[in-house]
Design a protein around this motif. Structure first.
Motif, PDB file in Angstrom:
ATOM      1  N   THR A 149       0.744  -1.263  -0.002  1.00  0.00           N
ATOM      2  CA  THR A 149      -0.217  -0.097   0.029  1.00  0.00           C
ATOM      3  C   THR A 149       0.938   1.216   0.126  1.00  0.00           C
ATOM      4  O   THR A 149       0.177   2.356   0.254  1.00  0.00           O
ATOM      5  N   LYS A 150       2.186   1.074  -0.078  1.00  0.00           N
ATOM      6  CA  LYS A 150       2.827   2.331  -0.165  1.00  0.00           C
ATOM      7  C   LYS A 150       3.996   2.161  -1.537  1.00  0.00           C
ATOM      8  O   LYS A 150       4.520   1.266  -1.809  1.00  0.00           O
ATOM      9  N   LEU A 151       4.110   3.448  -2.054  1.00  0.00           N
ATOM     10  CA  LEU A 151       4.808   3.646  -3.336  1.00  0.00           C
ATOM     11  C   LEU A 151       6.416   3.513  -2.502  1.00  0.00           C
ATOM     12  O   LEU A 151       6.495   4.247  -1.607  1.00  0.00           O
ATOM     13  N   SER A 152       7.240   2.599  -2.730  1.00  0.00           N
ATOM     14  CA  SER A 152       8.357   2.512  -2.138  1.00  0.00           C
ATOM     15  C   SER A 152       9.243   3.493  -1.583  1.00  0.00           C
ATOM     16  O   SER A 152       9.403   4.272  -2.522  1.00  0.00           O
ATOM     17  N   HIS A 157      12.697  -0.406   0.587  1.00  0.00           N
ATOM     18  CA  HIS A 157      13.384  -1.329  -0.078  1.00  0.00           C
ATOM     19  C   HIS A 157      14.493  -1.974   0.631  1.00  0.00           C
ATOM     20  O   HIS A 157      14.945  -3.271   0.576  1.00  0.00           O
ATOM     21  N   ARG A 158      15.051  -1.480   1.733  1.00  0.00           N
ATOM     22  CA  ARG A 158      15.789  -2.170   2.599  1.00  0.00           C
ATOM     23  C   ARG A 158      15.139  -3.569   3.121  1.00  0.00           C
ATOM     24  O   ARG A 158      16.024  -4.284   3.536  1.00  0.00           O
ATOM     25  N   ALA A 159      13.981  -3.080   3.690  1.00  0.00           N
ATOM     26  CA  ALA A 159      13.372  -4.124   4.191  1.00  0.00           C
ATOM     27  C   ALA A 159      12.829  -5.293   3.399  1.00  0.00           C
ATOM     28  O   ALA A 159      12.675  -6.635   3.915  1.00  0.00           O
ATOM     29  N   ASN A 160      12.729  -5.173   1.950  1.00  0.00           N
ATOM     30  CA  ASN A 160      12.479  -6.150   0.987  1.00  0.00           C
ATOM     31  C   ASN A 160      13.742  -6.926   0.701  1.00  0.00           C
ATOM     32  O   ASN A 160      14.633  -6.696   0.816  1.00  0.00           O
ATOM     33  N   VAL A 170       7.227  -7.354  -1.233  1.00  0.00           N
ATOM     34  CA  VAL A 170       6.090  -7.233  -0.435  1.00  0.00           C
ATOM     35  C   VAL A 170       5.699  -5.685  -0.608  1.00  0.00           C
ATOM     36  O   VAL A 170       4.412  -5.415  -0.597  1.00  0.00           O
ATOM     37  N   VAL A 171       6.525  -4.570  -0.430  1.00  0.00           N
ATOM     38  CA  VAL A 171       6.223  -3.340  -0.814  1.00  0.00           C
ATOM     39  C   VAL A 171       6.862  -2.888  -1.689  1.00  0.00           C
ATOM     40  O   VAL A 171       8.028  -2.846  -1.988  1.00  0.00           O
TER      41      VAL A 171
END
Length: 345
Positions: A149-152, A157-160, A170-171
């Motif tokens: 639900t959020k434009l990255s 990006h670090r979390a992905n 995921v995001v």
């Protein structure tokens, strides 16, 4: 939801425009939020091929950059690919900005591209939304997905998993794209941010526009009325009606003059019994008691109820939640909704 003001900023920033194919009205309002994060763009003539575009984003950088126009796929007529690559290009541009390095908030974006041959391509990443009204019936041109639900942002990006392509993250800024062929039954398109959809369903938005046309309102006035209708009376309502609000309504003329279009929509409203404004989702008197349920201290279940009650299908499945729980005890309402759906299944 974020911090709120002691009084809402209700000044409206409205615009109108049109050509032989489309009319539009657009308006934005800060509301209860401490700043205005929404931005939108209305382009009746986007490029050399005569496309039109209407884009709404929760960051001005995305809305004003026009990333889709610069994509090779766009000039070749591969519009779906152009929208997808354009969203990713905008995301990459954001991540290059030094001020975004430690910004974990991200943004959402939704836009509709209308081609000269009468095709609508809607790209969406996040919880803004777009619908088209056809003979009074709201048809979704976008999907709201979670947790995407959020434009990255850089932090996202670090979390992905960086080894995965954007569409598998995921995001992600990778949008869902829906294609729709415009027909003589199609009347108008509505592009709006989540501040509207928190309070109204797809069909309620379509009915609201029809009812206001019956009252003799123009498109920009309808946008303003819709935001006023969704605005919370106070800021202690769990975020419902307290967000920034932006609405863009695009009239599909289909060969009609402006006067003929308004008369046509008025006739549809009368034929489909949509002459009066709907009771909004946030105003429903629900019959499912949730006042005695515990509220999660961290509000982790609030997203569940938000997603469920934004979906017409979920409402049709019988998720009965009282309006006070929707507006105040959101986490408790989420637990009640999950339990109720489990019983129904």
């Amino acid at each position: 939801m974020g911090q709120t003001l002691s009084e809402p900023v209700i000044d409206k920033h409205s615009t109108t425009g049109g050509d032989e194919r489309y009319l539009y009205g657009a308006s934005a309002m800060q509301g209860w939020r401490i700043s205005m994060e929404d931005a939108h763009t209305t382009l009746l003539k986007l490029g050399p091929n005569g496309e039109s575009a209407f884009l709404l984003s929760t960051t001005a950088t995305v809305a004003r950059r026009r990333p889709i126009l610069g994509e090779k796929a766009y000039s070749s007529g591969y519009y779906e690919d152009a929208i997808k690559s354009g969203f990713l290009s905008a995301d990459a541009h954001l991540r290059e900005k030094p001020e975004m390095t430690n910004d974990s908030s991200g943004c959402t974006a939704v836009g509709v591209l209308l081609t000269k041959d009468g095709t609508a391509y809607c790209g969406n990443a996040g919880d803004s939304r777009c619908i088209i009204s056809s003979k009074g019936r709201a048809i979704a041109l976008s999907t709201t997905t979670s947790p995407r639900t959020k434009l990255s942002s850089t932090a996202s990006h670090r979390a992905n998993n960086s080894s995965l392509p954007a569409e598998k993250q995921v995001v992600t800024a990778h949008p869902d794209v829906i294609k729709h062929t415009i027909t003589a039954d199609d009347e108008f398109i509505v592009v709006a941010c989540d501040g509207i959809w928190d309070c109204m369903t797809n069909q309620q938005v379509a009915q609201f526009v029809h009812a206001k046309v019956v009252e003799g309102k123009k498109l920009d006035q309808i946008c303003e009325d819709m935001m006023d209708r969704c605005l919370a009376s106070e800021s202690e309502l769990g975020g419902v009606g307290c967000d920034n609000m932006t609405v863009v309504i695009v009239a599909i003329l289909n060969g009609k003059t402006e006067e003929e279009w308004y008369a046509h929509v008025k006739n549809v409203a009368e034929e489909t019994n949509m002459k009066s404004s709907p009771t909004l989702k946030k105003d429903y008197e629900r019959n499912f008691e949730v006042s005695d349920l515990d509220i999660d201290a961290d509000g982790t279940t609030s997203a569940i109820i938000k997603q469920a009650l934004q979906s017409d299908e979920e409402e049709a499945a019988g998720v009965d939640i009282r309006a006070d729980a929707l507006e105040g005890n959101v986490a408790a309402a989420a637990a009640a909704a999950v339990a109720k759906k489990s019983e129904d299944n």
